[in-house]
Design an enzyme around this catalytic site. Structure first.
Site, PDB file in Angstrom:
ATOM      1  N   GLY A  17       0.752  -1.532   0.114  1.00 14.81           N
ATOM      2  CA  GLY A  17      -0.074  -0.034  -0.078  1.00 14.81           C
ATOM      3  C   GLY A  17       1.015   1.232  -0.049  1.00 14.81           C
ATOM      4  O   GLY A  17       0.142   2.298   0.836  1.00 14.81           O
ATOM      5  N   ASN A  19       1.946   3.172  -2.723  1.00 15.90           N
ATOM      6  CA  ASN A  19       0.500   4.075  -3.407  1.00 15.90           C
ATOM      7  C   ASN A  19      -0.169   4.824  -2.880  1.00 15.90           C
ATOM      8  O   ASN A  19      -0.837   5.388  -2.748  1.00 15.90           O
ATOM      9  CB  ASN A  19       0.418   3.374  -5.051  1.00 15.90           C
ATOM     10  N   ILE A 102      -6.695  -9.366 -11.848  1.00 11.85           N
ATOM     11  CA  ILE A 102      -7.470  -9.020 -13.117  1.00 11.85           C
ATOM     12  C   ILE A 102      -9.514  -8.660 -12.917  1.00 11.85           C
ATOM     13  O   ILE A 102      -9.654  -9.720 -12.084  1.00 11.85           O
ATOM     14  CB  ILE A 102      -7.610 -10.233 -14.266  1.00 11.85           C
ATOM     15  N   ASN A 117      -5.077   2.708 -12.953  1.00 11.22           N
ATOM     16  CA  ASN A 117      -4.397   1.356 -12.582  1.00 11.22           C
ATOM     17  C   ASN A 117      -2.764   1.807 -12.975  1.00 11.22           C
ATOM     18  O   ASN A 117      -2.973   2.940 -13.922  1.00 11.22           O
ATOM     19  CB  ASN A 117      -5.095   0.188 -13.404  1.00 11.22           C
ATOM     20  N   HIS A 119       1.198   0.706 -13.320  1.00  9.90           N
ATOM     21  CA  HIS A 119       1.859   0.461 -13.782  1.00  9.90           C
ATOM     22  C   HIS A 119       3.177   0.058 -13.409  1.00  9.90           C
ATOM     23  O   HIS A 119       3.344   1.057 -14.023  1.00  9.90           O
ATOM     24  CB  HIS A 119       1.783  -1.083 -15.075  1.00  9.90           C
ATOM     25  N   ASP A 156      -9.382  -1.927 -19.091  1.00  7.77           N
ATOM     26  CA  ASP A 156     -10.493  -2.279 -19.845  1.00  7.77           C
ATOM     27  C   ASP A 156     -10.484  -3.438 -19.538  1.00  7.77           C
ATOM     28  O   ASP A 156      -9.761  -3.842 -18.792  1.00  7.77           O
ATOM     29  CB  ASP A 156     -10.028  -1.252 -21.103  1.00  7.77           C
ATOM     30  N   GLU A 189       5.862   5.645  -9.278  1.00 10.33           N
ATOM     31  CA  GLU A 189       4.427   5.621  -8.948  1.00 10.33           C
ATOM     32  C   GLU A 189       3.892   6.643  -8.073  1.00 10.33           C
ATOM     33  O   GLU A 189       2.550   7.175  -8.648  1.00 10.33           O
ATOM     34  CB  GLU A 189       4.527   4.565  -8.506  1.00 10.33           C
TER      35      GLU A 189
HETATM   36  C1  GRF Z   1       3.434  -1.507  -7.836  1.00 11.33           C
HETATM   37  O1  GRF Z   1       4.906  -1.052  -7.930  1.00 11.33           O
HETATM   38  C2  GRF Z   1       2.579  -1.289  -8.229  1.00 11.33           C
HETATM   39  O2  GRF Z   1       2.507  -0.583  -9.357  1.00 11.33           O
HETATM   40  C3  GRF Z   1       2.551  -2.745  -8.047  1.00 11.33           C
HETATM   41  O3  GRF Z   1       2.340  -3.300  -6.959  1.00 11.33           O
HETATM   42  C4  GRF Z   1       2.989  -2.226  -5.925  1.00 11.33           C
HETATM   43  C5  GRF Z   1       3.677  -2.583  -4.648  1.00 11.33           C
HETATM   44  O4  GRF Z   1       2.146  -0.705  -4.871  1.00 11.33           O
HETATM   45  N1  GRF Z   1       1.169  -3.243  -8.845  1.00 11.33           N
HETATM   46  P1  GRF Z   1       1.865  -0.927  -3.113  1.00 11.33           P
HETATM   47  O5  GRF Z   1       3.237  -0.592  -2.445  1.00 11.33           O
HETATM   48  O6  GRF Z   1       1.192  -1.912  -3.291  1.00 11.33           O
HETATM   49  O7  GRF Z   1       1.401   0.453  -3.704  1.00 11.33           O
END
Ligand code: GRF
Length: 209
Positions: A17, A19, A102, A117, A119, A156, A189
């Protein structure tokens, strides 16, 4: 002069988490407007991201994949339950922030143009089925790329195939391992997820969707 419309968002998480934390910190600092986090939903019980949500006083929800269902029904079942939660909390935008399941079906249709999303590569390179986490960075290094980065895109019906909203680039340095490259990208990110969420929230303001 009426207050500018605020846009409630549902954040989907699966793991650490960081992000989500970037979004929480931005909101706390008044830097996420007009978006605000209405709830956080994880597909993994016990995900540390849920502790981050609780610490910030956010509603935390869990909808796990139902493995008692036949495999080809699991994704639709999970997506339908997430759609129900999104509608129940009044989310106008869904932000997948380190979310690994997904999604498909009605959720994708109902939130078409309103689900994003992040990536950890420069899509369309190094995306698609099986390309997540460290596997992405290992593939970038194996391909001898001189740069990588992250992409925020619309969700999408495909995997990492929706329209690209924004990208941030980082150099691949000699001696990089998957972990060092991942860490450099993760910093970007955290900026990209906030910028894209604000951009999308502004694009929804004043609309009826
Ligand atoms: C990140 O690299 C994200 O792009 C991918 O999962 C990783 C960890 O994300 N989808 P987070 O620390 O759980 O936000």
């Amino acid at each position: 002069m009426s207050e500018p419309e605020k846009i409630p968002i549902l954040v989907l998480v699966s793991g650490g988490g960081t992000n989500l934390q970037a979004l929480l910190d931005a909101e706390a600092a008044g830097r996420l407007e007009p978006a605000y986090i209405k709830a956080v939903l994880s597909d993994k019980q016990g995900a540390y991201a849920l502790e981050r949500a609780a610490a910030a006083g956010k509603t935390s929800l869990v909808e796990s994949m139902d493995r008692t269902l036949p495999p080809d029904e699991r994704r639709n079942d999970l997506s339908d339950r997430i759609l129900k939660q999104a509608r129940a909390c009044g989310a106008r935008l869904v932000v997948c922030a380190g979310f690994l399941s997904i999604l498909q079906g009605q959720l994708i249709d109902a939130f078409s143009g309103r689900m994003i999303n992040i990536h950890p590569s420069l899509l369309p390179k190094f995306g698609g089925k099986g390309m997540y986490g460290q596997k992405v960075h290992e593939a970038v290094l194996a391909a001898g790329e001189t740069e990588s980065g992250c992409t925020v895109h619309l969700v999408d019906a495909g995997t990492d195939t929706g329209s690209i909203l924004l990208q941030k680039k980082v150099p691949v340095l000699s001696g990089d391992r998957a972990e060092t490259l991942a860490a450099r990208i993760l910093e970007q990110e955290h900026k990209a997820i906030v910028e894209a969420t604000i951009m999308m929230a502004k694009s929804i303001q004043g609309s009826t969707i």
